[in-house]
Design a protein around this motif. Structure first.
Motif, PDB file in Angstrom:
ATOM      1  N   ALA A  83       0.830  -1.204   0.000  1.00 39.37           N
ATOM      2  CA  ALA A  83       0.000   0.000   0.000  1.00 39.37           C
ATOM      3  C   ALA A  83       0.866   1.256   0.000  1.00 39.37           C
ATOM      4  N   ASN A  84       1.936   1.237   0.766  1.00 41.51           N
ATOM      5  CA  ASN A  84       2.841   2.388   0.780  1.00 41.51           C
ATOM      6  C   ASN A  84       3.501   2.592  -0.579  1.00 41.51           C
ATOM      7  N   ALA A  85       3.857   1.491  -1.233  1.00 44.25           N
ATOM      8  CA  ALA A  85       4.488   1.591  -2.552  1.00 44.25           C
ATOM      9  C   ALA A  85       3.514   2.149  -3.581  1.00 44.25           C
ATOM     10  N   LEU A  86       2.237   1.842  -3.427  1.00 48.02           N
ATOM     11  CA  LEU A  86       1.240   2.331  -4.378  1.00 48.02           C
ATOM     12  C   LEU A  86       1.071   3.846  -4.284  1.00 48.02           C
ATOM     13  N   LEU A  87       1.339   4.414  -3.117  1.00 46.92           N
ATOM     14  CA  LEU A  87       1.165   5.858  -2.939  1.00 46.92           C
ATOM     15  C   LEU A  87       1.991   6.658  -3.942  1.00 46.92           C
ATOM     16  N   LYS A  88       3.180   6.181  -4.277  1.00 48.88           N
ATOM     17  CA  LYS A  88       4.026   6.910  -5.220  1.00 48.88           C
ATOM     18  C   LYS A  88       3.337   7.020  -6.577  1.00 48.88           C
ATOM     19  N   THR A  89       2.702   5.934  -7.016  1.00 44.34           N
ATOM     20  CA  THR A  89       1.981   5.960  -8.279  1.00 44.34           C
ATOM     21  C   THR A  89       0.796   6.912  -8.209  1.00 44.34           C
ATOM     22  N   LEU A  90       0.105   6.904  -7.069  1.00 41.80           N
ATOM     23  CA  LEU A  90      -1.058   7.772  -6.912  1.00 41.80           C
ATOM     24  C   LEU A  90      -0.664   9.244  -6.825  1.00 41.80           C
ATOM     25  N   GLU A  91       0.491   9.513  -6.245  1.00 41.79           N
ATOM     26  CA  GLU A  91       0.920  10.894  -6.050  1.00 41.79           C
ATOM     27  C   GLU A  91       1.543  11.502  -7.299  1.00 41.79           C
ATOM     28  N   GLU A  92       1.893  10.662  -8.277  1.00 43.27           N
ATOM     29  CA  GLU A  92       2.523  11.153  -9.498  1.00 43.27           C
ATOM     30  C   GLU A  92       1.725  10.715 -10.723  1.00 43.27           C
ATOM     31  N   PRO A  93       0.488  11.217 -10.859  1.00 42.86           N
ATOM     32  CA  PRO A  93      -0.355  10.801 -11.989  1.00 42.86           C
ATOM     33  C   PRO A  93       0.209  11.283 -13.322  1.00 42.86           C
ATOM     34  N   SER A  94       0.035  10.480 -14.346  1.00 40.64           N
ATOM     35  CA  SER A  94       0.458  10.836 -15.704  1.00 40.64           C
ATOM     36  C   SER A  94      -0.755  10.793 -16.618  1.00 40.64           C
ATOM     37  N   PRO A  95      -0.814  11.639 -17.625  1.00 33.18           N
ATOM     38  CA  PRO A  95      -1.953  11.631 -18.552  1.00 33.18           C
ATOM     39  C   PRO A  95      -2.122  10.273 -19.214  1.00 33.18           C
ATOM     40  N   GLY A  96      -3.353   9.814 -19.280  1.00 33.27           N
ATOM     41  CA  GLY A  96      -3.640   8.560 -19.959  1.00 33.27           C
ATOM     42  C   GLY A  96      -3.330   7.321 -19.160  1.00 33.27           C
ATOM     43  N   ARG A  97      -2.924   7.481 -17.885  1.00 33.72           N
ATOM     44  CA  ARG A  97      -2.675   6.326 -17.012  1.00 33.72           C
ATOM     45  C   ARG A  97      -3.815   6.230 -16.011  1.00 33.72           C
TER      46      ARG A  97
END
Length: 332
Positions: free
Chosen positions: A132-146
């Motif tokens: 869950a902690n690792a997923l936060l990085k993906t959530l905090e750095e959104p990219s267009p079309g992802r």
């Protein structure tokens, strides 16, 4: 796609947000189990990847992206769930940090078809703390079309930091009339629909599953088993071993707990009397404690414990409570 009413409302809300440019990059699809959350998430993922979506908001089903999605070979779609353990003989009980790290690396790649990238995590509450902690990085750095779709039946088990970064799509139980109409449309017998919905507490998806898989018959069997233990016709040890002897153990314990809860509700006047219902102990506090203890055993079935001894003790207690009631003439 033949949506159930509650599925359609969720999909239409997501499609409306997409059409207006308001769809978040992270979506949290939440609601009880057996509501079709995963199916709707997959349909939405296919739509987000589709090159020529239809006017009704669904994927076209004909483009290269749709064909690859249906074949399970779409390079821009990733599904994360429980993986096999090291021995390969069963699935892990949690989603690991390595899986989420691989997902982050995948999101960093250029989309193979030049469009969107979509990942689906199910069950999202299965992520361990590190994942869950690792997923936060993906959530905090959104990219267009992802896009990241999280399917979850227990949102309280997700960290608030994840929930707060997701657009919530909630699956709610339908009204009784709507649930009954949907169950009829699925071909279930009219005579069984009311009983199934009552047992499932109005949960149409769960009622449909029980109607299709013999759940109502099993529930009636559990009620008879409790009566047999209570009146001394069956022994607690033998009954515990039988209840835990196959893959329906968790469902039997659920039904036993539900029947006890129904008895509690009738005792409080919250439910009408039931003809031919379970004969339950009259001591409210003892019955409440028994209900809680049974649910604890059900929640621990995957743990390396002597569940047969724990359950036998509870069934013996059930018999003792009824014997005490008979002495006082209060068993109901």
């Amino acid at each position: 796609m033949n949506f159930a009413p509650w599925q359609r409302s969720v999909f239409e809300a997501a499609h409306g947000s997409l059409a207006e440019g308001r769809l978040g990059h992270a979506l949290l699809l939440v609601g009880p189990e057996k509501m079709g959350k995963g199916e709707v998430a997959a349909i939405l993922a296919k739509r987000l990847l589709c090159a020529s979506p239809a006017a009704d908001g669904l994927a076209c089903g004909q483009c290269r992206s749709c064909r690859q999605f249906e074949a399970g070979t779409h390079g821009d779609f990733s599904r994360v769930g429980f993986e096999p353990n090291d021995k390969g003989d069963k699935l892990r009980s949690e989603i690991t940090v390595d899986q989420i790290r691989r997902l982050g690396q995948w999101f960093a790649l250029t989309p193979q078809l030049g469009g969107a990238q979509v990942a689906l995590i199910e069950p999202a509450e299965g992520m361990n703390h590190a994942a869950a902690n690792a997923l936060l990085k993906t959530l905090e750095e959104p990219s267009p079309g992802r896009f990241l779709l999280l399917v979850c039946s227990a949102p309280g088990r997700l960290p608030a930091t994840i929930r707060s970064r997701c657009q919530r799509l909630e699956f709610r139980l339908p009204a009784k009339e709507q649930a009954e109409a949907w169950l009829r449309s699925q071909g279930h017998a009219e005579a069984d629909i009311g009983a199934a919905l009552e047992a499932a507490r109005g949960h149409a998806g769960l009622a449909a599953d029980w109607l299709a898989q013999g759940g109502l018959a099993l529930r009636r069997q559990v009620r008879g088993d409790l009566d047999a233990v209570g009146n001394g016709k069956s022994g607690p040890v033998e009954m515990a071993q039988r209840w835990l002897g196959d893959e329906q153990a968790a469902l039997r314990l659920r039904f036993a707990a539900d029947l006890a809860q129904d008895a509690l509700s009738r005792r409080l006047g919250a439910r009408p009397p039931e003809k031919g219902g379970l004969t339950a102990p009259g001591d409210f506090s003892k019955l409440s404690a028994w209900y809680d203890a049974l649910n604890r055993v059900r929640g621990q079935l995957s743990a390396p414990l002597r569940h047969d001894l724990l359950l036998a003790g509870l069934l013996r207690e059930w018999r003792t409570m009824l014997l005490e009631d008979r002495k006082e003439g209060v068993a109901r």
